[in-house]
Scaffold this active site. Structure first.
Site, PDB file in Angstrom:
ATOM      1  N   GLU A 184       0.820  -1.206   0.000  1.00 44.68           N
ATOM      2  CA  GLU A 184       0.000   0.000   0.000  1.00 44.68           C
ATOM      3  C   GLU A 184       0.859   1.263   0.000  1.00 44.68           C
ATOM      4  O   GLU A 184       0.515   2.257  -0.669  1.00 44.68           O
ATOM      5  CB  GLU A 184      -0.921   0.022   1.235  1.00 44.68           C
ATOM      6  CG  GLU A 184      -1.874  -1.155   1.304  1.00 44.68           C
ATOM      7  CD  GLU A 184      -1.343  -2.301   2.144  1.00 44.68           C
ATOM      8  OE1 GLU A 184      -2.122  -2.883   2.909  1.00 44.68           O
ATOM      9  OE2 GLU A 184      -0.122  -2.614   2.032  1.00 44.68           O
ATOM     10  N   CYS A 232      -2.610  -3.541   7.234  1.00 49.10           N
ATOM     11  CA  CYS A 232      -2.253  -3.759   8.634  1.00 49.10           C
ATOM     12  C   CYS A 232      -2.657  -2.558   9.488  1.00 49.10           C
ATOM     13  O   CYS A 232      -2.653  -1.414   9.032  1.00 49.10           O
ATOM     14  CB  CYS A 232      -0.767  -4.034   8.771  1.00 49.10           C
ATOM     15  SG  CYS A 232       0.305  -2.692   8.224  1.00 49.10           S
ATOM     16  N   CYS A 273      -0.445   0.511   7.768  1.00 48.84           N
ATOM     17  CA  CYS A 273      -0.837   0.987   6.445  1.00 48.84           C
ATOM     18  C   CYS A 273      -2.181   1.702   6.483  1.00 48.84           C
ATOM     19  O   CYS A 273      -2.435   2.600   5.669  1.00 48.84           O
ATOM     20  CB  CYS A 273      -0.901  -0.180   5.468  1.00 48.84           C
ATOM     21  SG  CYS A 273       0.720  -0.850   5.047  1.00 48.84           S
ATOM     22  N   ALA A 305      14.484 -44.379  -6.480  1.00 49.56           N
ATOM     23  CA  ALA A 305      15.924 -44.671  -6.492  1.00 49.56           C
ATOM     24  C   ALA A 305      16.109 -46.159  -6.730  1.00 49.56           C
ATOM     25  O   ALA A 305      15.220 -46.972  -6.419  1.00 49.56           O
ATOM     26  CB  ALA A 305      16.576 -44.268  -5.170  1.00 49.56           C
ATOM     27  N   ARG A 326      12.064 -24.582  -4.232  1.00 45.89           N
ATOM     28  CA  ARG A 326      12.997 -24.316  -3.130  1.00 45.89           C
ATOM     29  C   ARG A 326      13.075 -22.824  -2.844  1.00 45.89           C
ATOM     30  O   ARG A 326      13.086 -22.406  -1.688  1.00 45.89           O
ATOM     31  CB  ARG A 326      14.390 -24.842  -3.483  1.00 45.89           C
ATOM     32  CG  ARG A 326      14.572 -26.342  -3.399  1.00 45.89           C
ATOM     33  CD  ARG A 326      16.023 -26.704  -3.670  1.00 45.89           C
ATOM     34  NE  ARG A 326      16.275 -28.139  -3.566  1.00 45.89           N
ATOM     35  CZ  ARG A 326      17.470 -28.702  -3.703  1.00 45.89           C
ATOM     36  NH1 ARG A 326      18.536 -27.942  -3.975  1.00 45.89           N
ATOM     37  NH2 ARG A 326      17.617 -30.012  -3.581  1.00 45.89           N
ATOM     38  N   GLY A 373      13.912 -39.360   1.736  1.00 40.75           N
ATOM     39  CA  GLY A 373      13.620 -40.709   1.304  1.00 40.75           C
ATOM     40  C   GLY A 373      12.256 -41.185   1.772  1.00 40.75           C
ATOM     41  O   GLY A 373      11.528 -40.475   2.462  1.00 40.75           O
TER      42      GLY A 373
END
EC number: 3.5.4.26
Length: 375
Positions: free
Chosen positions: A56, A79, A88, A166, A188, A305
Protein backbone atom coordinates in the site's frame (compact mmCIF):
# COMPACT_ATOMS: atom_id res chain seq x y z
CA UNK A 1 -20.19 -6.28 -1.19
CA UNK A 2 -21.22 -4.88 -4.59
CA UNK A 3 -18.61 -5.99 -7.12
CA UNK A 4 -18.22 -4.80 -10.70
CA UNK A 5 -16.30 -6.34 -13.58
CA UNK A 6 -13.69 -3.62 -13.23
CA UNK A 7 -13.20 -4.51 -9.56
CA UNK A 8 -12.17 -7.99 -10.62
CA UNK A 9 -9.81 -6.67 -13.28
CA UNK A 10 -8.00 -4.38 -10.85
CA UNK A 11 -7.79 -7.04 -8.12
CA UNK A 12 -6.35 -9.47 -10.67
CA UNK A 13 -3.61 -6.94 -11.36
CA UNK A 14 -2.96 -6.59 -7.62
CA UNK A 15 -2.58 -10.37 -7.39
CA UNK A 16 -0.06 -10.33 -10.24
CA UNK A 17 1.91 -7.68 -8.38
CA UNK A 18 1.81 -9.73 -5.16
CA UNK A 19 3.28 -12.71 -7.00
CA UNK A 20 6.38 -10.65 -7.77
CA UNK A 21 7.30 -11.02 -4.09
CA UNK A 22 7.00 -14.81 -4.18
CA UNK A 23 10.68 -15.42 -3.44
CA UNK A 24 11.62 -12.47 -1.27
CA UNK A 25 9.07 -11.53 1.40
CA UNK A 26 9.78 -14.16 4.08
CA UNK A 27 8.49 -14.28 6.76
CA UNK A 28 5.94 -11.70 5.65
CA UNK A 29 3.05 -12.43 3.26
CA UNK A 30 3.13 -11.63 -0.44
CA UNK A 31 0.89 -8.61 -1.03
CA UNK A 32 0.06 -6.46 -4.04
CA UNK A 33 -1.84 -3.18 -4.32
CA UNK A 34 -3.43 -1.16 -7.11
CA UNK A 35 -4.92 2.35 -6.65
CA UNK A 36 -7.58 3.45 -9.14
CA UNK A 37 -9.14 6.86 -9.68
CA UNK A 38 -11.71 7.61 -12.39
CA UNK A 39 -11.20 4.08 -13.72
CA UNK A 40 -7.48 4.69 -14.26
CA UNK A 41 -4.64 3.03 -12.35
CA UNK A 42 -2.68 5.79 -10.60
CA UNK A 43 -0.54 3.71 -8.25
CA UNK A 44 0.92 0.21 -8.08
CA UNK A 45 3.00 -1.52 -5.43
CA UNK A 46 3.97 -4.86 -3.94
CA UNK A 47 5.78 -5.95 -0.80
CA UNK A 48 9.34 -6.87 -1.74
CA UNK A 49 11.09 -7.84 1.49
CA UNK A 50 10.52 -7.95 5.25
CA UNK A 51 11.23 -4.56 6.76
CA UNK A 52 10.66 -2.79 3.45
CA UNK A 53 7.62 -0.71 2.47
CA UNK A 54 4.31 -2.54 2.32
CA UNK A 55 2.42 -2.77 -0.96
CA UNK A 56 0.00 0.00 0.00
CA UNK A 57 2.82 2.41 0.81
CA UNK A 58 4.55 1.73 -2.52
CA UNK A 59 1.28 2.33 -4.37
CA UNK A 60 0.48 5.50 -2.41
CA UNK A 61 3.91 6.92 -3.16
CA UNK A 62 3.34 6.42 -6.88
CA UNK A 63 -0.19 7.81 -6.76
CA UNK A 64 0.68 10.93 -4.76
CA UNK A 65 -2.19 13.44 -4.64
CA UNK A 66 -4.19 11.31 -7.08
CA UNK A 67 -4.89 8.85 -4.25
CA UNK A 68 -7.48 11.26 -2.81
CA UNK A 69 -10.95 9.87 -3.53
CA UNK A 70 -9.50 6.75 -5.16
CA UNK A 71 -10.30 3.05 -4.71
CA UNK A 72 -7.54 0.84 -3.32
CA UNK A 73 -7.37 -2.84 -4.31
CA UNK A 74 -5.11 -4.84 -2.04
CA UNK A 75 -4.65 -8.61 -1.82
CA UNK A 76 -4.54 -8.67 2.01
CA UNK A 77 -6.27 -6.50 4.58
CA UNK A 78 -4.13 -3.42 5.36
CA UNK A 79 -2.25 -3.76 8.63
CA UNK A 80 -3.43 -1.80 11.68
CA UNK A 81 -0.51 -2.49 14.01
CA UNK A 82 3.07 -1.29 14.36
CA UNK A 83 5.60 -3.89 13.22
CA UNK A 84 8.83 -3.09 11.43
CA UNK A 85 6.83 -0.44 9.57
CA UNK A 86 3.93 1.85 10.62
CA UNK A 87 0.29 0.78 10.06
CA UNK A 88 -0.84 0.99 6.45
CA UNK A 89 -4.39 1.97 7.45
CA UNK A 90 -3.10 5.26 8.85
CA UNK A 91 -1.37 6.05 5.56
CA UNK A 92 -4.56 5.26 3.63
CA UNK A 93 -6.60 7.50 5.94
CA UNK A 94 -4.12 10.35 5.56
CA UNK A 95 -4.26 9.96 1.78
CA UNK A 96 -8.07 10.35 1.98
CA UNK A 97 -8.85 7.38 -0.25
CA UNK A 98 -12.58 6.74 -0.75
CA UNK A 99 -12.72 2.94 -0.76
CA UNK A 100 -10.55 -0.07 0.05
CA UNK A 101 -11.22 -3.54 -1.37
CA UNK A 102 -9.19 -6.34 0.25
CA UNK A 103 -9.10 -9.80 -1.27
CA UNK A 104 -8.99 -11.40 2.18
CA UNK A 105 -8.94 -10.56 5.86
CA UNK A 106 -5.49 -10.84 7.43
CA UNK A 107 -5.21 -14.15 9.40
CA UNK A 108 -2.72 -12.47 11.73
CA UNK A 109 -4.58 -12.04 15.05
CA UNK A 110 -2.86 -8.67 15.46
CA UNK A 111 -4.88 -7.51 12.44
CA UNK A 112 -7.79 -9.91 11.84
CA UNK A 113 -10.40 -7.36 10.69
CA UNK A 114 -9.06 -4.46 12.73
CA UNK A 115 -7.62 -2.79 9.65
CA UNK A 116 -10.94 -2.79 7.80
CA UNK A 117 -12.76 -1.64 10.94
CA UNK A 118 -10.35 1.26 11.39
CA UNK A 119 -10.91 2.35 7.78
CA UNK A 120 -14.69 2.24 8.19
CA UNK A 121 -14.43 4.24 11.41
CA UNK A 122 -12.60 6.92 9.40
CA UNK A 123 -15.41 7.07 6.84
CA UNK A 124 -13.71 4.94 4.18
CA UNK A 125 -15.78 2.19 2.53
CA UNK A 126 -14.07 -1.15 3.20
CA UNK A 127 -14.90 -4.51 1.61
CA UNK A 128 -13.23 -7.92 1.55
CA UNK A 129 -13.66 -11.28 -0.17
CA UNK A 130 -12.96 -10.43 -3.81
CA UNK A 131 -10.77 -13.23 -5.27
CA UNK A 132 -10.04 -14.47 -1.76
CA UNK A 133 -9.07 -17.98 -2.91
CA UNK A 134 -6.49 -16.62 -5.34
CA UNK A 135 -5.04 -14.39 -2.62
CA UNK A 136 -4.86 -17.27 -0.15
CA UNK A 137 -3.05 -19.44 -2.72
CA UNK A 138 -0.18 -16.93 -2.72
CA UNK A 139 0.36 -17.30 1.03
CA UNK A 140 -0.40 -20.85 2.20
CA UNK A 141 2.49 -20.84 4.67
CA UNK A 142 1.72 -17.49 6.25
CA UNK A 143 -1.94 -18.44 6.64
CA UNK A 144 -1.01 -21.85 8.09
CA UNK A 145 1.37 -20.32 10.61
CA UNK A 146 -1.20 -17.78 11.73
CA UNK A 147 -4.21 -20.11 11.91
CA UNK A 148 -2.69 -23.54 12.72
CA UNK A 149 0.57 -22.49 14.39
CA UNK A 150 2.57 -24.65 12.02
CA UNK A 151 4.15 -24.23 8.58
CA UNK A 152 2.71 -25.40 5.28
CA UNK A 153 4.42 -28.71 4.49
CA UNK A 154 5.16 -29.42 0.83
CA UNK A 155 6.77 -32.76 -0.09
CA UNK A 156 8.73 -33.03 -3.34
CA UNK A 157 9.26 -36.40 -4.99
CA UNK A 158 10.77 -37.50 -8.31
CA UNK A 159 9.76 -40.93 -9.57
CA UNK A 160 9.57 -43.20 -12.56
CA UNK A 161 6.22 -44.18 -14.05
CA UNK A 162 6.25 -47.29 -11.88
CA UNK A 163 6.58 -45.11 -8.78
CA UNK A 164 10.26 -45.65 -8.00
CA UNK A 165 12.52 -42.96 -6.57
CA UNK A 166 15.92 -44.67 -6.49
CA UNK A 167 17.58 -47.94 -7.41
CA UNK A 168 18.06 -50.53 -4.68
CA UNK A 169 21.68 -49.33 -4.42
CA UNK A 170 20.48 -45.80 -3.66
CA UNK A 171 21.41 -44.40 -7.09
CA UNK A 172 18.89 -41.72 -8.04
CA UNK A 173 20.56 -39.08 -10.24
CA UNK A 174 18.91 -38.16 -12.42
CA UNK A 175 15.37 -39.56 -12.73
CA UNK A 176 13.83 -36.41 -14.18
CA UNK A 177 15.05 -33.99 -16.82
CA UNK A 178 16.60 -30.56 -16.63
CA UNK A 179 13.32 -28.62 -16.85
CA UNK A 180 11.82 -30.53 -13.92
CA UNK A 181 14.94 -29.99 -11.83
CA UNK A 182 14.78 -26.24 -12.54
CA UNK A 183 11.13 -26.28 -11.46
CA UNK A 184 12.19 -27.89 -8.18
CA UNK A 185 14.66 -25.08 -7.60
CA UNK A 186 11.82 -22.58 -8.03
CA UNK A 187 9.91 -24.44 -5.33
CA UNK A 188 13.00 -24.32 -3.13
CA UNK A 189 13.35 -20.59 -3.73
CA UNK A 190 9.82 -19.85 -2.47
CA UNK A 191 10.30 -22.00 0.64
CA UNK A 192 11.36 -20.79 4.06
CA UNK A 193 13.20 -24.04 4.71
CA UNK A 194 14.19 -27.34 3.12
CA UNK A 195 13.79 -30.36 5.39
CA UNK A 196 15.47 -33.71 4.99
CA UNK A 197 16.32 -36.76 7.06
CA UNK A 198 19.73 -37.98 8.12
CA UNK A 199 19.36 -41.03 5.86
CA UNK A 200 19.24 -38.82 2.77
CA UNK A 201 22.27 -36.84 3.98
CA UNK A 202 24.30 -39.99 4.62
CA UNK A 203 23.38 -41.54 1.25
CA UNK A 204 23.27 -38.57 -1.14
CA UNK A 205 25.28 -35.88 0.69
CA UNK A 206 23.09 -33.10 -0.79
CA UNK A 207 23.76 -29.35 -0.66
CA UNK A 208 20.05 -28.39 -0.56
CA UNK A 209 20.46 -24.91 -2.02
CA UNK A 210 18.73 -22.91 -4.75
CA UNK A 211 20.88 -22.98 -7.84
CA UNK A 212 18.97 -20.42 -9.86
CA UNK A 213 19.92 -16.76 -9.96
CA UNK A 214 17.55 -13.85 -9.29
CA UNK A 215 17.53 -13.29 -13.03
CA UNK A 216 16.53 -16.92 -13.62
CA UNK A 217 13.65 -16.42 -11.19
CA UNK A 218 12.59 -13.19 -12.89
CA UNK A 219 13.06 -10.87 -9.91
CA UNK A 220 15.19 -7.80 -9.32
CA UNK A 221 15.68 -8.24 -5.57
CA UNK A 222 18.10 -10.60 -3.89
CA UNK A 223 16.56 -14.03 -3.33
CA UNK A 224 17.53 -15.47 0.07
CA UNK A 225 18.49 -19.12 0.34
CA UNK A 226 16.11 -21.28 2.41
CA UNK A 227 17.23 -22.59 5.79
CA UNK A 228 18.41 -26.21 5.61
CA UNK A 229 17.04 -28.52 8.30
CA UNK A 230 18.18 -32.07 9.04
CA UNK A 231 16.26 -34.50 11.25
CA UNK A 232 18.94 -36.51 13.06
CA UNK A 233 17.58 -38.23 16.16
CA UNK A 234 20.71 -40.29 16.83
CA UNK A 235 23.27 -37.57 16.11
CA UNK A 236 24.84 -39.19 13.04
CA UNK A 237 25.54 -36.02 11.03
CA UNK A 238 29.19 -35.71 10.04
CA UNK A 239 31.07 -32.43 10.21
CA UNK A 240 32.24 -33.25 6.66
CA UNK A 241 28.73 -33.28 5.19
CA UNK A 242 28.37 -31.19 2.04
CA UNK A 243 25.70 -28.90 3.46
CA UNK A 244 28.05 -27.99 6.33
CA UNK A 245 30.91 -27.08 3.99
CA UNK A 246 29.46 -23.67 3.15
CA UNK A 247 27.59 -20.86 4.85
CA UNK A 248 25.28 -20.14 1.92
CA UNK A 249 22.32 -20.44 4.28
CA UNK A 250 21.84 -21.50 7.90
CA UNK A 251 21.80 -25.19 8.81
CA UNK A 252 19.59 -26.37 11.65
CA UNK A 253 19.75 -29.86 13.11
CA UNK A 254 16.78 -31.29 15.01
CA UNK A 255 17.88 -34.09 17.30
CA UNK A 256 17.07 -35.89 20.53
CA UNK A 257 18.11 -34.68 23.97
CA UNK A 258 20.55 -37.60 24.24
CA UNK A 259 22.35 -36.70 21.00
CA UNK A 260 22.37 -32.92 21.49
CA UNK A 261 25.63 -32.61 23.47
CA UNK A 262 27.69 -34.93 21.19
CA UNK A 263 26.52 -33.02 18.11
CA UNK A 264 27.45 -29.68 19.66
CA UNK A 265 30.95 -31.00 20.34
CA UNK A 266 31.41 -32.36 16.82
CA UNK A 267 29.74 -29.80 14.54
CA UNK A 268 30.81 -26.22 13.72
CA UNK A 269 29.51 -23.58 16.12
CA UNK A 270 27.45 -21.81 13.45
CA UNK A 271 25.21 -24.88 13.09
CA UNK A 272 22.04 -24.52 15.14
CA UNK A 273 21.14 -27.64 17.10
CA UNK A 274 17.66 -28.05 18.55
CA UNK A 275 16.69 -30.89 20.88
CA UNK A 276 13.12 -32.11 20.42
CA UNK A 277 11.07 -34.59 22.43
CA UNK A 278 10.68 -38.11 21.11
CA UNK A 279 7.53 -40.11 20.49
CA UNK A 280 7.53 -43.87 19.84
CA UNK A 281 11.23 -43.91 19.04
CA UNK A 282 11.14 -40.97 16.62
CA UNK A 283 11.40 -37.21 16.89
CA UNK A 284 8.02 -35.70 17.73
CA UNK A 285 6.87 -34.12 14.47
CA UNK A 286 4.21 -32.02 16.19
CA UNK A 287 6.95 -30.46 18.32
CA UNK A 288 9.03 -29.90 15.18
CA UNK A 289 6.27 -27.89 13.47
CA UNK A 290 5.59 -25.87 16.62
CA UNK A 291 9.27 -24.96 16.88
CA UNK A 292 9.47 -23.95 13.21
CA UNK A 293 6.32 -21.83 13.46
CA UNK A 294 7.81 -20.04 16.46
CA UNK A 295 10.85 -19.32 14.25
CA UNK A 296 8.51 -17.72 11.64
CA UNK A 297 8.97 -20.50 9.09
CA UNK A 298 6.07 -20.33 6.63
CA UNK A 299 6.66 -22.97 3.96
CA UNK A 300 8.70 -26.13 4.47
CA UNK A 301 9.79 -28.17 1.45
CA UNK A 302 10.58 -31.78 2.29
CA UNK A 303 13.15 -33.59 0.14
CA UNK A 304 13.83 -36.97 1.67
CA UNK A 305 13.62 -40.71 1.30
CA UNK A 306 10.56 -42.95 1.68
CA UNK A 307 11.00 -43.45 5.43
CA UNK A 308 10.47 -39.80 6.36
CA UNK A 309 7.85 -39.18 3.67
CA UNK A 310 5.97 -42.25 4.88
CA UNK A 311 6.06 -40.99 8.48
CA UNK A 312 4.75 -37.60 7.35
CA UNK A 313 1.93 -39.18 5.36
CA UNK A 314 0.96 -41.58 8.15
CA UNK A 315 1.05 -38.70 10.64
CA UNK A 316 -1.21 -36.57 8.45
CA UNK A 317 1.34 -33.76 8.14
CA UNK A 318 1.54 -33.31 4.35
CA UNK A 319 -0.36 -30.31 3.00
CA UNK A 320 0.82 -30.65 -0.59
CA UNK A 321 2.81 -33.21 -2.53
CA UNK A 322 4.61 -32.37 -5.77
CA UNK A 323 5.42 -35.54 -7.71
CA UNK A 324 7.56 -35.33 -10.84
CA UNK A 325 7.00 -38.40 -13.01
CA UNK A 326 9.68 -39.31 -15.55
CA UNK A 327 8.87 -41.38 -18.68
CA UNK A 328 10.79 -44.48 -17.63
CA UNK A 329 10.52 -47.67 -15.56
CA UNK A 330 13.02 -48.62 -12.85
CA UNK A 331 11.86 -52.11 -11.87
CA UNK A 332 10.45 -53.94 -8.87
CA UNK A 333 13.66 -53.82 -6.82
CA UNK A 334 13.90 -50.03 -6.89
CA UNK A 335 12.68 -47.93 -3.94
CA UNK A 336 9.16 -46.58 -3.67
CA UNK A 337 7.74 -43.15 -2.86
CA UNK A 338 6.57 -43.82 0.70
CA UNK A 339 7.27 -46.44 3.36
CA UNK A 340 3.73 -47.23 4.50
CA UNK A 341 2.32 -50.05 6.60
CA UNK A 342 -0.49 -51.13 4.29
CA UNK A 343 -1.65 -54.73 4.07
CA UNK A 344 -5.24 -54.47 2.86
CA UNK A 345 -7.01 -52.68 0.02
CA UNK A 346 -9.21 -51.03 2.63
CA UNK A 347 -6.08 -49.40 4.12
CA UNK A 348 -4.92 -47.75 0.90
CA UNK A 349 -4.44 -43.98 1.06
CA UNK A 350 -6.66 -41.90 -1.24
CA UNK A 351 -4.90 -39.15 -3.19
CA UNK A 352 -6.54 -36.03 -4.59
CA UNK A 353 -4.81 -34.80 -7.75
CA UNK A 354 -5.24 -31.03 -7.91
CA UNK A 355 -3.14 -30.24 -10.97
CA UNK A 356 -1.24 -32.06 -13.71
CA UNK A 357 1.09 -30.32 -16.11
CA UNK A 358 3.98 -31.16 -18.39
CA UNK A 359 7.43 -29.89 -17.36
CA UNK A 360 9.93 -30.58 -20.13
CA UNK A 361 9.84 -34.32 -20.80
CA UNK A 362 8.28 -35.05 -17.39
CA UNK A 363 4.90 -34.61 -15.72
CA UNK A 364 4.25 -32.76 -12.47
CA UNK A 365 1.37 -33.81 -10.24
CA UNK A 366 0.24 -31.55 -7.42
CA UNK A 367 -1.56 -33.73 -4.90
CA UNK A 368 -3.13 -33.65 -1.46
CA UNK A 369 -4.48 -36.30 0.84
CA UNK A 370 -8.19 -36.08 1.78
CA UNK A 371 -7.67 -38.28 4.87
CA UNK A 372 -5.01 -35.93 6.31
CA UNK A 373 -6.24 -35.25 9.83
CA UNK A 374 -3.94 -32.27 10.41
CA UNK A 375 -5.05 -30.12 7.49
Amino acid sequence: MSISVNDGVFMAEALQLAARGLYTTEPNPRVGCVIVRDNEVVGRGFHTFAGGPHAEIEALQEAGERAKGATVYVTLEPCAHHGKTPPCVEALIRAKVARVVAAMVDPNPLVGGKGLARLEAAGIAADSGLMAAEAAALNPGFISRMTRQRPWVRVKLAASLDGRTAMASGESQWITGEAARADVHRLRARSSAILTGIGTVLEDDPQLTVRLSSQDLGVDANVPQPIRIVLDRQGQLSANACLLSDEISPVWVATSQAAEAPLRQRLPTHIRIQALPEREGHLDLAALWTWLAEEQINEVMVESGPKLTGALLEGGWIDECMIYLAPCFMGADARGLFDLSIGLMSERRPVQINDIRRVGTDWRLRCSFPSNQNV
